[in-house]
Write an enzyme that holds these catalytic residues in place. Structure first.
Site, short mmCIF file in Angstrom:
data_model
loop_
_atom_site.label_atom_id
_atom_site.label_comp_id
_atom_site.label_asym_id
_atom_site.label_seq_id
_atom_site.Cartn_x
_atom_site.Cartn_y
_atom_site.Cartn_z
N ASP A 1 -2.37 5.60 3.99
CA ASP A 1 -1.79 4.53 3.17
C ASP A 1 -2.62 3.28 3.45
O ASP A 1 -2.38 2.59 4.45
CB ASP A 1 -0.33 4.32 3.56
N GLU B 1 -3.59 6.91 -0.91
CA GLU B 1 -2.77 6.33 -1.97
C GLU B 1 -3.65 5.63 -2.99
O GLU B 1 -4.57 4.88 -2.62
CB GLU B 1 -1.75 5.33 -1.41
N ASP C 1 4.36 1.89 6.63
CA ASP C 1 3.02 2.39 6.29
C ASP C 1 2.78 3.77 6.92
O ASP C 1 2.12 4.62 6.33
CB ASP C 1 1.95 1.42 6.76
#
Lengths: 183, 183
Positions: free
Chosen positions: A7, A68, A141
């Site tokens: 992420d 992501e 996260d």
């Protein structure tokens, strides 16, 4: 199949490693966050992220990396740093020849919770359940990186199975055509 | 002082090397563009940019690197790729311990043409004049990289001279204070 989910972020870059395959329980191998101080120049922070991700890849040797997908949103002041960090994540994985997939936040939500508009809490609860954890890793996260890795194991395998099925159908059709010609 | 200017972009990443110092004519050492095909995955394109920039740094050994500062604009579909490419540029330079500066497009326009809102043609004409070229390098990304390098030679040196003057003043003031105390 072992997947490293990333992420991307400049202040906190979430990383999570998941082992598993479709139809069998998934397991968390490791989870964490690469942090960089906002007092440092952006270039140095990106180098820290690069080194951190390299260390995670060295340690866990994943079969694939899921990052992501970042979108431009005018309402976010951190979007440039996030995009830069995602660029580093992609390069670090591509240099090693690892398969890379990008999943959007709504793809991750849909894969993990069945709802593309699920909130953080719902997604987090599903991550805990899917990986049979006692509590959700923090910060968010880190949990998001696990959700990305789970998504990739399931989606990656699903599309692989679909491709395999399509390829099998095509091979069958080809074989039948050839059979008809040779009659 | 030798500066590598980088105008980051995923499809065309402009690079330009300028030699010079304030008050003396600047000269262009080299200029070009690192191109990547939009048919390739983003990760591979970023690796190509990384390798290309490393090759430019190996060949020209600049004293500093100037990268265009990228802003989030909701009207641009290419902004994410540009941000990712700029992240790669920053990492490639920072890994070598090179000083890095980021200049905004309006800082570059102001430094090169005296007008922060100058158009492309005005800036291009000034780049040709400052570097005493016979024509403006193409594409625009290459010319922009030269403008960035020029900006850095001038702004970097100017701020250095300012810092030097301030440091000199402070040293003088300190010396005078000590002199007064010892009287």
């Amino acid at each position: 199949m072992r997947v490293l989910g990333i992420d991307p972020g400049l202040t906190r870059c979430g990383v999570g490693v998941v082992d598993g395959s479709v139809g069998r329980p998934l397991s968390m191998v490791d989870v964490g966050v690469i942090r960089t101080s906002s007092d440092l120049p952006v270039a140095e922070r990106l180098v820290t992220i690069e080194k951190g991700l390299d260390a995670w890849l060295d340690e866990h040797r994943p079969d694939a990396v899921a990052v992501e997908r970042v979108f431009a949103r005018s309402d976010s002041s951190t979007i440039m740093g996030t995009a830069q960090a995602s660029g580093i994540a992609l390069v670090v994985a591509a240099r090693r020849g690892l398969p890379i997939a990008m999943h959007t936040p709504s793809e991750v939500k849909a894969a993990v919770s069945g709802n593309g508009r699920a909130d953080k809490a719902q997604v987090g609860a599903m991550v805990v359940r899917i990986l049979r954890l006692t509590e959700l890793p923090k910060p968010a996260d880190a949990a998001d990186a696990l959700a990305l890795a789970i998504t990739h194991v399931w989606r990656g395998s699903a599309s692989n199975r679909l491709e395999a099925a399509v390829a099998q159908q095509q091979a069958l059709a080809k074989a039948q055509k050839q059979k008809m010609r040779t009659r």
